[in-house]
Write an enzyme that holds these catalytic residues in place. Structure first.
Site, PDB file in Angstrom:
ATOM      1  N   LYS A 115       7.091   3.483  -9.468  1.00 31.45           N
ATOM      2  CA  LYS A 115       7.641   4.047 -10.930  1.00 31.45           C
ATOM      3  C   LYS A 115       6.853   5.633 -10.924  1.00 31.45           C
ATOM      4  O   LYS A 115       7.534   5.727 -12.646  1.00 31.45           O
ATOM      5  CB  LYS A 115       6.608   3.600 -11.438  1.00 31.45           C
ATOM      6  CG  LYS A 115       4.995   4.671 -10.915  1.00 31.45           C
ATOM      7  CD  LYS A 115       3.724   3.925 -11.615  1.00 31.45           C
ATOM      8  CE  LYS A 115       3.078   4.757 -11.411  1.00 31.45           C
ATOM      9  NZ  LYS A 115       1.590   4.550 -12.016  1.00 31.45           N
ATOM     10  N   LYS A 121      14.053  -1.311 -14.409  1.00 26.76           N
ATOM     11  CA  LYS A 121      13.171  -2.075 -15.870  1.00 26.76           C
ATOM     12  C   LYS A 121      13.992  -2.677 -16.878  1.00 26.76           C
ATOM     13  O   LYS A 121      13.541  -4.305 -17.474  1.00 26.76           O
ATOM     14  CB  LYS A 121      12.359  -1.536 -17.165  1.00 26.76           C
ATOM     15  CG  LYS A 121      10.906  -1.057 -15.699  1.00 26.76           C
ATOM     16  CD  LYS A 121      10.312  -1.669 -15.423  1.00 26.76           C
ATOM     17  CE  LYS A 121       9.408  -1.262 -14.514  1.00 26.76           C
ATOM     18  NZ  LYS A 121       8.491  -2.019 -13.876  1.00 26.76           N
ATOM     19  N   SER A 166       8.418  -1.766 -19.159  1.00 29.83           N
ATOM     20  CA  SER A 166       8.005  -0.211 -19.900  1.00 29.83           C
ATOM     21  C   SER A 166       9.063  -0.487 -21.910  1.00 29.83           C
ATOM     22  O   SER A 166      10.322  -0.493 -21.682  1.00 29.83           O
ATOM     23  CB  SER A 166       8.775   0.627 -19.065  1.00 29.83           C
ATOM     24  OG  SER A 166       8.283   1.623 -19.661  1.00 29.83           O
ATOM     25  N   LEU A 223       0.745  -1.398   0.288  1.00 34.35           N
ATOM     26  CA  LEU A 223      -0.261  -0.442  -0.064  1.00 34.35           C
ATOM     27  C   LEU A 223       0.124   1.401  -0.242  1.00 34.35           C
ATOM     28  O   LEU A 223       0.215   2.509   0.578  1.00 34.35           O
ATOM     29  CB  LEU A 223      -0.844  -0.138   1.551  1.00 34.35           C
ATOM     30  CG  LEU A 223      -1.997  -1.061   1.070  1.00 34.35           C
ATOM     31  CD1 LEU A 223      -3.440  -1.143   2.268  1.00 34.35           C
ATOM     32  CD2 LEU A 223      -2.674  -0.979   0.120  1.00 34.35           C
ATOM     33  N   SER A 224       2.218   1.200  -0.513  1.00 33.98           N
ATOM     34  CA  SER A 224       3.055   2.412  -0.504  1.00 33.98           C
ATOM     35  C   SER A 224       2.388   3.340  -1.318  1.00 33.98           C
ATOM     36  O   SER A 224       1.966   4.436  -1.580  1.00 33.98           O
ATOM     37  CB  SER A 224       4.676   1.503  -0.965  1.00 33.98           C
ATOM     38  OG  SER A 224       4.539   1.114  -1.956  1.00 33.98           O
ATOM     39  N   ASP A 249       5.058  -6.569   2.591  1.00 38.93           N
ATOM     40  CA  ASP A 249       6.525  -5.656   1.145  1.00 38.93           C
ATOM     41  C   ASP A 249       7.059  -7.356   0.701  1.00 38.93           C
ATOM     42  O   ASP A 249       7.478  -8.162   1.237  1.00 38.93           O
ATOM     43  CB  ASP A 249       7.027  -5.169   1.976  1.00 38.93           C
ATOM     44  CG  ASP A 249       7.943  -4.042   1.123  1.00 38.93           C
ATOM     45  OD1 ASP A 249       8.475  -4.335   0.227  1.00 38.93           O
ATOM     46  OD2 ASP A 249       7.879  -2.877   1.556  1.00 38.93           O
ATOM     47  N   ARG A 261       2.711  10.019 -28.057  1.00 39.00           N
ATOM     48  CA  ARG A 261       2.964   9.102 -27.504  1.00 39.00           C
ATOM     49  C   ARG A 261       2.130   7.587 -28.085  1.00 39.00           C
ATOM     50  O   ARG A 261       0.665   7.604 -28.935  1.00 39.00           O
ATOM     51  CB  ARG A 261       2.841   8.970 -26.334  1.00 39.00           C
ATOM     52  CG  ARG A 261       3.848   9.622 -25.505  1.00 39.00           C
ATOM     53  CD  ARG A 261       4.711   9.200 -24.655  1.00 39.00           C
ATOM     54  NE  ARG A 261       5.950  10.095 -24.225  1.00 39.00           N
ATOM     55  CZ  ARG A 261       6.438  10.978 -24.822  1.00 39.00           C
ATOM     56  NH1 ARG A 261       6.571  11.058 -25.857  1.00 39.00           N
ATOM     57  NH2 ARG A 261       7.559  11.752 -24.146  1.00 39.00           N
ATOM     58  N   LEU A 283       0.131  12.174 -17.904  1.00 38.68           N
ATOM     59  CA  LEU A 283      -0.158  13.816 -18.817  1.00 38.68           C
ATOM     60  C   LEU A 283      -2.079  13.604 -18.384  1.00 38.68           C
ATOM     61  O   LEU A 283      -2.214  14.538 -18.655  1.00 38.68           O
ATOM     62  CB  LEU A 283      -0.599  13.595 -20.240  1.00 38.68           C
ATOM     63  CG  LEU A 283      -1.008  14.600 -21.059  1.00 38.68           C
ATOM     64  CD1 LEU A 283      -0.991  15.365 -20.507  1.00 38.68           C
ATOM     65  CD2 LEU A 283      -0.458  13.592 -22.718  1.00 38.68           C
ATOM     66  N   PHE A 330       3.567   1.276 -23.163  1.00 41.10           N
ATOM     67  CA  PHE A 330       4.181   2.264 -23.455  1.00 41.10           C
ATOM     68  C   PHE A 330       3.213   2.589 -22.927  1.00 41.10           C
ATOM     69  O   PHE A 330       3.337   2.685 -21.780  1.00 41.10           O
ATOM     70  CB  PHE A 330       3.651   2.271 -25.114  1.00 41.10           C
ATOM     71  CG  PHE A 330       4.213   1.480 -25.974  1.00 41.10           C
ATOM     72  CD1 PHE A 330       4.343  -0.149 -26.280  1.00 41.10           C
ATOM     73  CD2 PHE A 330       5.413   1.867 -26.851  1.00 41.10           C
ATOM     74  CE1 PHE A 330       5.358  -0.201 -26.355  1.00 41.10           C
ATOM     75  CE2 PHE A 330       5.930   1.653 -26.751  1.00 41.10           C
ATOM     76  CZ  PHE A 330       6.415   0.528 -26.959  1.00 41.10           C
ATOM     77  N   TYR A 372      14.734   4.914 -12.859  1.00 38.93           N
ATOM     78  CA  TYR A 372      13.621   4.468 -12.054  1.00 38.93           C
ATOM     79  C   TYR A 372      13.853   2.867 -14.278  1.00 38.93           C
ATOM     80  O   TYR A 372      13.496   2.297 -14.317  1.00 38.93           O
ATOM     81  CB  TYR A 372      12.268   4.301 -12.561  1.00 38.93           C
ATOM     82  CG  TYR A 372      11.038   4.400 -12.982  1.00 38.93           C
ATOM     83  CD1 TYR A 372      10.340   3.440 -12.530  1.00 38.93           C
ATOM     84  CD2 TYR A 372      10.821   3.684 -14.726  1.00 38.93           C
ATOM     85  CE1 TYR A 372       9.317   2.037 -13.515  1.00 38.93           C
ATOM     86  CE2 TYR A 372       9.564   3.230 -15.333  1.00 38.93           C
ATOM     87  CZ  TYR A 372       9.637   2.467 -14.519  1.00 38.93           C
ATOM     88  OH  TYR A 372       8.015   1.826 -14.874  1.00 38.93           O
TER      89      TYR A 372
END
Ligand code: NAD
Ligand code: WQD
Length: 345
Positions: A88, A157, A128, A36-37, A61, A235, A204, A182, A153
């Site tokens: 993220k 990945k 990603s 729940l972070s 965790d 994008r 966005l 994406f 980050y």
């Protein structure tokens, strides 16, 4: 026939919660682990209102290997894992790299470590399009070059993909599917679950919906002087429910199809590049709500344009992102209105 039990790490998060709903619809039983972070336990209520089934939930965790061992002891029938749990926020990762490396990599390594001894047959990993950096050619395929990561980050990945590859190559008794997303956007059409950004949104769509509802005065469009048709960045915005469904296909294939390779990689996108200004227009015409915006300077580190070629996933997984962008924008708006209705924001 009753399907297997799946462990969904980060299952109360944005993409995880939508995926839990689709796994349930496909007949899988789900246990979520989340610390729940970056999410809220009430998400379980939203999932239950949609599917009628409350997923099992363990608040813990994933970097805590003993907590994971306890979980596997309690649920000895877990056959697959989907690993969403990660930090993220790109900007935060630049400020706090160790937090990102520790959280994202230890989570993955703990899971990989415990899969064999617990008879887990496969793991789906959330990667990603950030691994492609600024591509030389669009759309990018899974064979497009991996560029040097521009943030801790993004690097987690890339390293995660390498760790999984090495573990599978070492002869691990399980399979893996790496999914490169994406730009996931929108919310469940029921508006029962959606994205819950912490503080001022960096992405966005939440910025658009929060501006449209009056929480933010205006949206800043980061640059209109890129060499793109309207000067704004491009994008590949993929509907989050479409994205969630791809995880079910990947899990089905990994657990049931003998032809599935030990490790497979798929781009999950629409195949269409949409500019920031086009997206704002689509939002306005789909919802009838204006988004006040101004053009400001470019954001440091932004990719000019990237969109994916999803044909590998289309063909092999039998999956396609087909929700029209206007519907996706309406779902994002309905979710924002629901948050207001509930007094959350
Ligand atoms: P999110 O923050 O909404 O969900 C992640 C969930 O994981 C949260 O509920 C958080 O509380 C939980 N979590 C984090 N660290 C944990 C830990 N150590 N143990 C247990 N739970 C932990 O993020 P999301 O947008 O749903 O992203 C899910 C995954 O997809 C992430 O791995 C992310 O990097 C990846 N991804 C996201 C995007 C995007 O734009 N949203 C794009 C590409 C890839
Ligand atoms: C999209 C476009 C901005 C906010 C990030 C991560 C990436 C991946 C997805 C996880 C850009 C413009 C944005 C605003 C704007 N995540 N924008 N005003 O940068 O494509 O990708 O999320 O893996 O790794 O980097 O997404 O939503 O931040 O931006 O003009 O207030 O919108 O410049 O062109 P991005 P985003």
């Amino acid at each position: 026939m009753k399907k297997e039990r799946i462990l969904v790490t980060g299952g109360t998060g944005y993409i995880g919660s939508h995926t839990v709903v689709e796994l349930q619809a496909a007949g899988y039983s789900v246990v979520i682990i989340d610390n729940l972070s970056n999410s809220n336990v009430e998400v379980l209520d939203g999932i239950e209102r949609i599917s009628g089934i409350r997923p099992d939930f363990v608040q813990a965790d994933c970097t805590d290997i003993n907590a994971l061992k306890d979980l596997f002891a309690k649920y000895p029938d877990i056959k697959g894992i989907i690993n969403f749990a990660a930090s993220k926020a790109v900007g935060e990762s630049v400020e706090k790299p160790i937090l990102y490396y520790r959280n994202n990599l230890n989570t993955l390594m703990n899971l990989l470590d415990l899969m064999g001894p617990n008879g887990v047959k496969g793991i789906v990993f959330s990667s990603s399009c950030t691994v492609y950096g600024e591509p030389d050619v669009n759309p990018v395929t899974e064979q497009s070059p991996i560029k040097t990561a521009t943030s801790p980050y993004g690097n987690t990945k890339q390293i995660s993909e390498e760790i999984i590859t090495d573990v599978i190559r070492s002869g691990a008794p399980f399979k893996s599917v790496i999914l490169r997303y994406f730009n996931p956007v929108g919310a469940h059409p029921s508006a029962e679950i959606g994205e819950l950004p912490n503080g001022v949104p960096q992405n966005l769509i939440p910025y658009i919906t929060q501006t449209a509802i009056g929480i933010r005065k205006e949206l800043s469009v980061f640059g209109d002087d890129y060499p793109t048709p309207d000067g704004s960045c491009i994008r590949d915005f993929i509907n989050v429910v479409d994205l969630a469904k791809a995880h079910v296909k990947a899990m089905d294939r990994m657990l049931e199809d003998p032809e599935a390779e030990p490790i497979e990689i798929y781009n999950l996108g629409t195949g269409n590049g949409v500019s920031v200004l086009e997206l704002i227009n689509t939002f306005e015409s789909a919802t009838g709500v204006k988004v006040p915006y101004k053009i400001v300077g470019r954001r440091t580190g932004d990719i000019e344009k990237v969109w994916g070629d999803p044909s590998h996933a289309n063909k092999v997984l039998g999956w396609k992102a087909d929700t029209p962008l206007a519907d996706t924008m309406r779902s994002a708006w309905a979710w924002q209105c629901k948050l207001r209705e509930r007094g959350i924001m």
